[in-house]
Design a protein around this motif. Structure first.
Motif, PDB file in Angstrom:
ATOM      1  N   PRO A 134       0.803  -1.232   0.000  1.00 24.31           N
ATOM      2  CA  PRO A 134       0.000   0.000   0.000  1.00 24.31           C
ATOM      3  C   PRO A 134       0.833   1.277   0.000  1.00 24.31           C
ATOM      4  O   PRO A 134       0.509   2.230  -0.719  1.00 24.31           O
ATOM      5  CB  PRO A 134      -0.837  -0.127   1.275  1.00 24.31           C
ATOM      6  N   PHE A 135       1.901   1.314   0.781  1.00 21.31           N
ATOM      7  CA  PHE A 135       2.670   2.546   0.898  1.00 21.31           C
ATOM      8  C   PHE A 135       3.520   2.804  -0.355  1.00 21.31           C
ATOM      9  O   PHE A 135       3.553   3.922  -0.869  1.00 21.31           O
ATOM     10  CB  PHE A 135       3.553   2.495   2.152  1.00 21.31           C
ATOM     11  N   LEU A 136       4.197   1.753  -0.834  1.00 24.73           N
ATOM     12  CA  LEU A 136       5.027   1.925  -2.028  1.00 24.73           C
ATOM     13  C   LEU A 136       4.180   2.206  -3.267  1.00 24.73           C
ATOM     14  O   LEU A 136       4.548   3.045  -4.097  1.00 24.73           O
ATOM     15  CB  LEU A 136       5.878   0.672  -2.260  1.00 24.73           C
ATOM     16  N   SER A 137       3.054   1.525  -3.399  1.00 25.10           N
ATOM     17  CA  SER A 137       2.207   1.772  -4.564  1.00 25.10           C
ATOM     18  C   SER A 137       1.619   3.178  -4.520  1.00 25.10           C
ATOM     19  O   SER A 137       1.502   3.843  -5.552  1.00 25.10           O
ATOM     20  CB  SER A 137       1.095   0.728  -4.662  1.00 25.10           C
ATOM     21  N   ALA A 138       1.276   3.664  -3.312  1.00 22.82           N
ATOM     22  CA  ALA A 138       0.765   5.034  -3.173  1.00 22.82           C
ATOM     23  C   ALA A 138       1.866   6.038  -3.488  1.00 22.82           C
ATOM     24  O   ALA A 138       1.621   7.071  -4.143  1.00 22.82           O
ATOM     25  CB  ALA A 138       0.237   5.245  -1.755  1.00 22.82           C
ATOM     26  N   PHE A 139       3.086   5.738  -3.046  1.00 23.87           N
ATOM     27  CA  PHE A 139       4.228   6.616  -3.307  1.00 23.87           C
ATOM     28  C   PHE A 139       4.453   6.764  -4.807  1.00 23.87           C
ATOM     29  O   PHE A 139       4.610   7.875  -5.323  1.00 23.87           O
ATOM     30  CB  PHE A 139       5.475   6.048  -2.623  1.00 23.87           C
ATOM     31  N   TRP A 140       4.458   5.628  -5.531  1.00 26.12           N
ATOM     32  CA  TRP A 140       4.705   5.682  -6.971  1.00 26.12           C
ATOM     33  C   TRP A 140       3.519   6.258  -7.739  1.00 26.12           C
ATOM     34  O   TRP A 140       3.701   6.925  -8.759  1.00 26.12           O
ATOM     35  CB  TRP A 140       5.061   4.294  -7.496  1.00 26.12           C
ATOM     36  N   LEU A 141       2.335   6.038  -7.251  1.00 25.25           N
ATOM     37  CA  LEU A 141       1.153   6.647  -7.863  1.00 25.25           C
ATOM     38  C   LEU A 141       1.268   8.166  -7.828  1.00 25.25           C
ATOM     39  O   LEU A 141       1.033   8.858  -8.831  1.00 25.25           O
ATOM     40  CB  LEU A 141      -0.109   6.179  -7.130  1.00 25.25           C
ATOM     41  N   LEU A 142       1.657   8.692  -6.680  1.00 23.68           N
ATOM     42  CA  LEU A 142       1.826  10.134  -6.527  1.00 23.68           C
ATOM     43  C   LEU A 142       3.006  10.637  -7.347  1.00 23.68           C
ATOM     44  O   LEU A 142       2.920  11.677  -8.015  1.00 23.68           O
ATOM     45  CB  LEU A 142       2.031  10.479  -5.049  1.00 23.68           C
ATOM     46  N   LYS A 143       4.086   9.884  -7.340  1.00 25.63           N
ATOM     47  CA  LYS A 143       5.298  10.285  -8.057  1.00 25.63           C
ATOM     48  C   LYS A 143       5.043  10.390  -9.560  1.00 25.63           C
ATOM     49  O   LYS A 143       5.453  11.363 -10.214  1.00 25.63           O
ATOM     50  CB  LYS A 143       6.404   9.263  -7.772  1.00 25.63           C
ATOM     51  N   LEU A 144       4.368   9.412 -10.115  1.00 28.65           N
ATOM     52  CA  LEU A 144       4.066   9.430 -11.545  1.00 28.65           C
ATOM     53  C   LEU A 144       3.108  10.569 -11.882  1.00 28.65           C
ATOM     54  O   LEU A 144       3.232  11.209 -12.927  1.00 28.65           O
ATOM     55  CB  LEU A 144       3.465   8.085 -11.966  1.00 28.65           C
ATOM     56  N   TRP A 145       2.155  10.805 -10.992  1.00 26.30           N
ATOM     57  CA  TRP A 145       1.176  11.879 -11.227  1.00 26.30           C
ATOM     58  C   TRP A 145       1.861  13.241 -11.209  1.00 26.30           C
ATOM     59  O   TRP A 145       1.610  14.085 -12.075  1.00 26.30           O
ATOM     60  CB  TRP A 145       0.079  11.809 -10.166  1.00 26.30           C
ATOM     61  N   LEU A 146       2.738  13.463 -10.236  1.00 25.60           N
ATOM     62  CA  LEU A 146       3.433  14.743 -10.131  1.00 25.60           C
ATOM     63  C   LEU A 146       4.354  14.978 -11.330  1.00 25.60           C
ATOM     64  O   LEU A 146       4.547  16.107 -11.770  1.00 25.60           O
ATOM     65  CB  LEU A 146       4.259  14.788  -8.838  1.00 25.60           C
ATOM     66  N   ALA A 147       4.915  13.899 -11.859  1.00 26.61           N
ATOM     67  CA  ALA A 147       5.821  14.016 -13.011  1.00 26.61           C
ATOM     68  C   ALA A 147       5.062  14.111 -14.326  1.00 26.61           C
ATOM     69  O   ALA A 147       5.649  14.390 -15.375  1.00 26.61           O
ATOM     70  CB  ALA A 147       6.778  12.831 -13.049  1.00 26.61           C
ATOM     71  N   GLY A 148       3.751  13.874 -14.271  1.00 23.12           N
ATOM     72  CA  GLY A 148       2.956  13.898 -15.491  1.00 23.12           C
ATOM     73  C   GLY A 148       3.241  12.726 -16.414  1.00 23.12           C
ATOM     74  O   GLY A 148       3.032  12.813 -17.629  1.00 23.12           O
ATOM     75  N   LEU A 149       3.736  11.623 -15.831  1.00 21.04           N
ATOM     76  CA  LEU A 149       4.065  10.443 -16.633  1.00 21.04           C
ATOM     77  C   LEU A 149       2.824   9.566 -16.783  1.00 21.04           C
ATOM     78  O   LEU A 149       2.358   8.954 -15.831  1.00 21.04           O
ATOM     79  CB  LEU A 149       5.194   9.642 -15.979  1.00 21.04           C
ATOM     80  N   LYS A 150       2.303   9.527 -17.986  1.00 18.59           N
ATOM     81  CA  LYS A 150       1.128   8.704 -18.254  1.00 18.59           C
ATOM     82  C   LYS A 150       1.549   7.239 -18.386  1.00 18.59           C
ATOM     83  O   LYS A 150       2.620   6.940 -18.903  1.00 18.59           O
ATOM     84  CB  LYS A 150       0.435   9.159 -19.537  1.00 18.59           C
ATOM     85  N   VAL A 151       0.683   6.363 -17.917  1.00 12.97           N
ATOM     86  CA  VAL A 151       0.949   4.933 -18.040  1.00 12.97           C
ATOM     87  C   VAL A 151      -0.190   4.314 -18.839  1.00 12.97           C
ATOM     88  O   VAL A 151      -1.312   4.214 -18.356  1.00 12.97           O
ATOM     89  CB  VAL A 151       1.049   4.241 -16.664  1.00 12.97           C
ATOM     90  N   GLU A 152       0.107   3.938 -20.060  1.00  9.89           N
ATOM     91  CA  GLU A 152      -0.915   3.346 -20.914  1.00  9.89           C
ATOM     92  C   GLU A 152      -0.932   1.831 -20.757  1.00  9.89           C
ATOM     93  O   GLU A 152       0.081   1.212 -20.435  1.00  9.89           O
ATOM     94  CB  GLU A 152      -0.647   3.706 -22.377  1.00  9.89           C
ATOM     95  N   LYS A 153      -2.095   1.243 -20.991  1.00 10.07           N
ATOM     96  CA  LYS A 153      -2.232  -0.213 -20.949  1.00 10.07           C
ATOM     97  C   LYS A 153      -2.108  -0.740 -22.380  1.00 10.07           C
ATOM     98  O   LYS A 153      -2.957  -0.451 -23.219  1.00 10.07           O
ATOM     99  CB  LYS A 153      -3.581  -0.603 -20.349  1.00 10.07           C
ATOM    100  N   PRO A 154      -1.062  -1.494 -22.653  1.00  7.84           N
ATOM    101  CA  PRO A 154      -0.844  -1.957 -24.031  1.00  7.84           C
ATOM    102  C   PRO A 154      -1.836  -3.038 -24.435  1.00  7.84           C
ATOM    103  O   PRO A 154      -2.151  -3.934 -23.652  1.00  7.84           O
ATOM    104  CB  PRO A 154       0.575  -2.524 -23.974  1.00  7.84           C
ATOM    105  N   VAL A 155      -2.339  -2.933 -25.655  1.00  8.93           N
ATOM    106  CA  VAL A 155      -3.192  -3.984 -26.198  1.00  8.93           C
ATOM    107  C   VAL A 155      -2.305  -5.082 -26.780  1.00  8.93           C
ATOM    108  O   VAL A 155      -2.481  -6.268 -26.501  1.00  8.93           O
ATOM    109  CB  VAL A 155      -4.139  -3.425 -27.277  1.00  8.93           C
TER     110      VAL A 155
END
Length: 365
Positions: free
Chosen positions: A227-248
Motif C-alpha cells: 500500500p505505501f510503495l504503490s501510493a508513493f509511486w502513484l503520486l510520483k508518476l502523477w506529479l511528473a505527469g508520466l502517463k501509463v498506458e495499458k498496451p493492447v
C-alpha cells in the motif's frame, strides 16, 4: 469456450492416453488455457497452448486442463492419464494423484524470486515426476538435488513464436528515439539487485525526465500487498505527469520506439523469457539484463547489454549516440537471428518438446 459437460468434446484416445495439463493459475481452468477467445489471451500468449492441443488431439491424444480430470474420467475408462504441470505450484503438482494418473513432467516457468518454494522441492518433484524442466541444470539460482536425479533434469526453452511480424512489416515506420518499458507494477520484492528494482530505477532516472515511456498494469491503483510503495509511486508518476498506458499488443508499442527495456525478474543462467523476443519481433533494439549467459542463446549484436554500463542513464546516453546506420545494423542482426537455428529452439520451445515426446508427426503420418 463453453466447457460444461454437455458441450464438452471428448476426442478419441487412440493410444489409450489422455493428457492433463495443469496451468499456472485457476484462471485458466476448464480448458481456458487453450482458449483464444478468452480475455486472458493478451498478446495471443495462449496460441502455443491452443496449437499444442490441436496437434496432440490430431495425433490421437485428448488434452484437457488437469482440473477437469474427475469430470472426464468416466469417458476414458481404461486409459492412462498423463499429468504435466505447466507452472502450477509445486504443492499442487506433488499432490495431484489418483487412479490411472502418471506424473510425466513438471515445468518451473517462474524463477526462484517468484516461486521460491518450487525450487526448495526439486528433490520431491524429481522423485514424483519422470522429468523436471528448469531454466538451467547447473544449479544457478537453486540447489541441485543431493540424490542423482541428473537424468530427470531437463533444460527447457520458453516458447516464443513470431505471431505478428509479416513479410509486409513496415520496417520504415517512424520510431521515437526513446525507451519503451512494458511492465506491471511490482514493489514488494524490488531490490537494486533484481529486475523489479532495476525497472523502478529506470523509471525514476529516465521516465520522470521524459526519456522513457511506461506501459503496463497496476501503476494507477493502491495495492493491498504494497500500500505505501504503490501510493508513493502513484503520486510520483502523477506529479511528473508520466502517463501509463495499458498496451493492447506489445508489438504495436515496440514498433514505435528505437529501444525497449527488457529486464528479467532476476539474473539466472538460461532464464530467458518473452521480454527480449517481443522487442526483437518488432525490430525494436532491446536493452537487456537478466541471464548472464544470454550470448549463448542470442547473438550480442541483437541487443544492448545493460551490464556493460554503470547504470541505465549511461546506457541511454550510449543509445542516443548511435547513428541511424548503427541502429539499423542491430535490426539486421535481429532479422538474421529470427531465421537462424538458434531462434528455432525458442520458436519450438517446451511445447515442441511435448509434441516430440508423443511423436506427433509420426502419429499423424
Amino acid at each position: 469456450m463453453n466447457c460444461s459437460k454437455k458441450n464438452l468434446k471428448f476426442p478419441r484416445a487412440k493410444h489409450g492416453i489422455v493428457i492433463l495439463i495443469d496451468p499456472p493459475s485457476y484462471h485458466y481452468h476448464k480448458n481456458l488455457f487453450f482458449d483464444l477467445q478468452t480475455p486472458l489471451n493478451r498478446d495471443n500468449t495462449l496460441k502455443p497452448n491452443f496449437d499444442l492441443k490441436e496437434s496432440l488431439e490430431g495425433a490421437g491424444y485428448p488434452v484437457f486442463t488437469a482440473d477437469m480430470c474427475d469430470s472426464i474420467f468416466e469417458n476414458y475408462e481404461g486409459c492412462d492419464f498423463h499429468y504435466w504441470s505447466f507452472g502450477a505450484t509445486s504443492e499442487r503438482a506433488l499432490n495431484f494423484n489418483g487412479k490411472a494418473i502418471k506424473k510425466i513432467g513438471v515445468i518451473l516457468f517462474e524463477p526462484p524470486i517468484v516461486k521460491p518454494n518450487d525450487y526448495k522441492k526439486i528433490t520431491q518433484l524429481a522423485s514424483s515426476f519422470e522429468h523436471v524442466f528448469l531454466h538451467n541444470i547447473i544449479g544457478d539460482g537453486y540447489q541441485i538435488p543431493v540424490k542423482d536425479f541428473s537424468s530427470k533434469l531437463i533444460k527447457f526453452y520458453w516458447t516464443n513464436k513470431n505471431l505478428y511480424r509479416t513479410p509486409e512489416f513496415d520496417s520504415n515506420i517512424k520510431r521515437a528515439a526513446k525507451i519503451a518499458l512494458i511492465a506491471g507494477a511490482h514493489f514488494s520484492k524490488a531490490t537494486p539487485q533484481n529486475g523489479y528494482g532495476k525497472r523502478l530505477a529506470a523509471i525514476r532516472q529516465l521516465g520522470l525526465k521524459g526519456d522513457l515511456d511506461l506501459y503496463g498494469f497496476g501503476w494507477r491503483r493502491i495495492q493491498i500487498r504494497s500500500p505505501f510503495l504503490s501510493a508513493f509511486w502513484l503520486l510520483k508518476l502523477w506529479l511528473a505527469g508520466l502517463k501509463v498506458e495499458k498496451p493492447v499488443k506489445k508489438f504495436d508499442v515496440y514498433r514505435r520506439y528505437d529501444f525497449s527495456l527488457c529486464l528479467e525478474n532476476m539474473s539466472m543462467s538460461g532464464y530467458i523469457t518473452e521480454k527480449i523476443f517481443d522487442s526483437i519481433f518488432a525490430r525494436c533494439i532491446p536493452i537487456y539484463w537478466g541471464a548472464p549467459d544470454i550470448e549463448d542463446y542470442i547473438p550480442p549484436d541483437c541487443f544492448i547489454a545493460l551490464h556493460d554500463f554503470e547504470d541505465i542513464e549511461s546506457c541511454f546516453k550510449h543509445c542516443r549516440s548511435l547513428s541511424t546506420k548503427e541502429k539499423e545494423s542491430y535490426r539486421l542482426a535481429m532479422d538474421r537471428f529470427l531465421k537462424s537455428k538458434k531462434f528455432q529452439k525458442f520458436a519450438v520451445g517446451v511445447h515442441g518438446y511435448l509434441s516430440d515426446f508423443y511423436q506427433v508427426d509420426k502419429q499423424k503420418a
